[in-house]
Write a protein that holds these residues in place. Structure first.
Motif, PDB file in Angstrom:
ATOM      1  N   UNK A  72      -0.082  -2.865  -7.689  1.00  0.00           N
ATOM      2  CA  UNK A  72       0.597  -3.696  -8.677  1.00  0.00           C
ATOM      3  C   UNK A  72      -0.345  -4.690  -9.321  1.00  0.00           C
ATOM      4  N   UNK A  73      -0.141  -4.955 -10.565  1.00  0.00           N
ATOM      5  CA  UNK A  73      -0.944  -5.943 -11.286  1.00  0.00           C
ATOM      6  C   UNK A  73      -0.378  -7.330 -11.017  1.00  0.00           C
ATOM      7  N   UNK A  95       6.304   2.766   0.050  1.00  0.00           N
ATOM      8  CA  UNK A  95       5.158   2.243  -0.686  1.00  0.00           C
ATOM      9  C   UNK A  95       5.598   1.489  -1.931  1.00  0.00           C
ATOM     10  N   UNK A  96       6.549   2.042  -2.647  1.00  0.00           N
ATOM     11  CA  UNK A  96       7.053   1.355  -3.836  1.00  0.00           C
ATOM     12  C   UNK A  96       7.685   0.019  -3.478  1.00  0.00           C
ATOM     13  N   UNK A  97       8.442  -0.020  -2.403  1.00  0.00           N
ATOM     14  CA  UNK A  97       9.055  -1.283  -1.965  1.00  0.00           C
ATOM     15  C   UNK A  97       7.975  -2.292  -1.570  1.00  0.00           C
ATOM     16  N   UNK A  98       6.962  -1.818  -0.814  1.00  0.00           N
ATOM     17  CA  UNK A  98       5.886  -2.721  -0.399  1.00  0.00           C
ATOM     18  C   UNK A  98       5.138  -3.278  -1.602  1.00  0.00           C
ATOM     19  N   UNK A 113       1.504  -4.742   4.628  1.00  0.00           N
ATOM     20  CA  UNK A 113       2.612  -3.774   4.567  1.00  0.00           C
ATOM     21  C   UNK A 113       2.307  -2.663   3.568  1.00  0.00           C
ATOM     22  N   UNK A 114       1.766  -3.048   2.418  1.00  0.00           N
ATOM     23  CA  UNK A 114       1.440  -2.045   1.404  1.00  0.00           C
ATOM     24  C   UNK A 114       0.308  -1.131   1.863  1.00  0.00           C
ATOM     25  N   UNK A 115      -0.687  -1.686   2.561  1.00  0.00           N
ATOM     26  CA  UNK A 115      -1.794  -0.868   3.063  1.00  0.00           C
ATOM     27  C   UNK A 115      -1.313   0.117   4.125  1.00  0.00           C
ATOM     28  N   UNK A 116      -0.416  -0.331   4.999  1.00  0.00           N
ATOM     29  CA  UNK A 116       0.139   0.577   6.011  1.00  0.00           C
ATOM     30  C   UNK A 116       0.975   1.665   5.342  1.00  0.00           C
TER      31      UNK A 116
END
Length: 471
Positions: A265-266, A395-398, A453-456
């Motif tokens: 995300x930007x 992933x989208x939620x994170x 969370x996003x990396x996991x």
């Protein structure tokens, strides 16, 4: 100052320096460990990987062993016997008499025996095919173990990173609560605070100390898990019973900001999150996942088993032969004390008529097993597609959570700037500045937490797609 006084001064300074080093040493990690090094170490030392490698190697050797059944079987034999002394014997029939010579007291033999399966109802062919498929299945199982372990290590690494950041945040919180408790005590002495205010501040301090203690315990758990996965001797580390300021097994050198988020995300917000082509991801996963290949191999094994069962309906044709050199040669009419050669060559055909009903039932059973394998293959493909879809959702939620949380950091920075101005103007106290600094630290940790969370979630998607190149 006398020389003795100077010496005492230096001794005290040296003792103070050594004491400072002793206090700082437990906080120093033993060695740096990046996330890629952790994965490589786990893949090289994990007992499950070693077991899978040996299992695959054994299956390959068995497949090579099966191939030797295509060739003739040639065996050699040799023997020697002492038969004991036997004298000559006289036989008479009325006026006619005859004397039989003495028996030989020894026996020597050398022989070669040949067996070659000319036709076995395609048993050898199907057995070789099944052994080859089983060897491939072991390779697929080994890849599945490696990919699952790689994801477990990455998740454990980021969880250890998370609890380390959490501990640092709670240490800052404990420092702030100490200042708040000291301020409440001073205000109570000045008459501008009540006993209840002091007790409330003390309770918050005790709660902060308890939270920090829990964070230290969680950090030990996370590092023990990571150390176990990377092949460390966790019993030798002694981390579980070590004091809170003891050295950790390693320093996590890969920071959350160092790891790239693909299509991340930007800074402008959730709307800037790049879209994900779900159909393309599912297609790649079905082509790359070892589970897909494993289900396909299971179906092929079941189909080959049908062909192997049908071999019982065919006759078996074998070529046999032998050659012998014996003294005496049992095939000679007149035994003599000399080596004599003999040999034979034949073709044998056999057919198990009574086994036909059992063979037909076996073919039927193997056909049902093949149908089950096909159904299991479809179920596995559906499970992989669902796995990818769920990973995409996570992933989208994170990413959305990370973008939303990152947008709140600017507000905390602005609040800190305002409080700094108030402190400079004398309208706010240092405790207010510390609180604002902690709020910013807590918000930055929240961003780090969401990034982890996003990396996991990203690592989980890579696992679901089998896209990581494991060397």
């Amino acid at each position: 100052m006398t020389k003795i006084g100077i010496r005492r001064k230096y001794v005290k300074a040296l003792a103070a320096a050594l004491g400072a080093l002793a206090l700082a040493a437990p906080l120093t990690a033993q060695r740096a460990l990046s996330i890629d090094e952790a994965v490589a170490s786990a893949l090289a030392t994990d007992p499950g990987i070693v077991s899978a490698n040996l299992d695959a190697l054994a299956a390959k050797v068995k497949a090579d062993q099966t191939a030797w059944k295509r060739y003739p079987s040639l065996s050699a034999s040799a023997g020697a016997q002492y038969l004991g002394e036997q004298t000559a014997t006289s036989i008479s029939f009325g006026p006619i008499s005859a004397t039989l010579p003495a028996g030989l007291n020894h026996s020597f033999s050398f022989g070669l025996s040949l067996q070659y399966p000319v036709f076995t109802g395609f048993r050898i062919k199907e057995t070789m095919a099944i052994a080859g498929l089983q060897a491939q299945a072991k390779d697929v199982a080994r890849e599945s173990v490696r990919r699952a372990l790689a994801f477990d290590v990455r998740r454990a690494y980021w969880e250890a990173t998370r609890v380390s950041y959490n501990r640092a945040t709670l240490e800052k919180n404990l420092e702030l609560m100490k200042k708040n408790s000291e301020l409440a005590t001073r205000q109570l002495g000045q008459g501008v605070a009540t006993r209840a205010d002091q007790l409330a501040a003390q309770m918050r301090l005790e709660q902060a100390a308890q939270d920090l203690g829990d964070a230290r315990s969680l950090q030990k758990r996370a590092f023990l898990t990571l150390a176990s996965l990377t092949g460390e001797d966790i019993a030798a580390l002694g981390l579980a019973s070590a004091p809170d300021d003891a050295a950790l097994p390693f320093e996590l050198s890969t920071k959350p900001d160092d790891a790239a988020l693909a299509e991340g995300p930007a800074a402008e917000g959730p709307a800037a999150v790049a879209p994900i082509d779900e159909a393309a991801l599912v297609s790649k996963a079905l082509a790359s996942r070892p589970e897909t290949r494993g289900a396909e191999l299971a179906r092929k094994l079941a189909e080959r088993s049908i062909e192997l069962s049908r071999a019982a309906l065919y006759p078996t044709v074998s070529l046999t032969g032998n050659a012998s050199l014996a003294d005496p040669n049992q095939r000679a009419i007149v035994q003599s004390e000399a080596f004599a050669a003999s040999g034979s060559l034949g073709l044998m055909v056999s057919y198990d008529v009574g086994g036909i009903p059992a063979a037909l039932d076996d073919i039927k059973a193997q056909g049902l097993a093949a149908d089950k394998a096909k159904s299991d293959e479809r179920r596995q493909r559906n499970a992989i597609a669902m796995d990818v879809e769920l990973c995409v959702v996570n992933l989208q939620r994170a990413r959305r959570d990370l973008a939303s949380t990152a947008a709140m950091v600017e507000q905390s920075r602005e609040n800190l700037r305002v409080v700094q101005g108030r402190v400079a103007a004398g309208s706010a106290k240092d405790i207010d500045l510390s609180a604002s600094e902690f709020d910013l630290l807590r918000m930055e940790f929240a961003v780090t937490n969401k990034r982890i969370d996003a990396l996991i979630a990203q690592a989980d998607l890579a696992r679901a797609m089998a896209s990581e190149d494991l060397k």
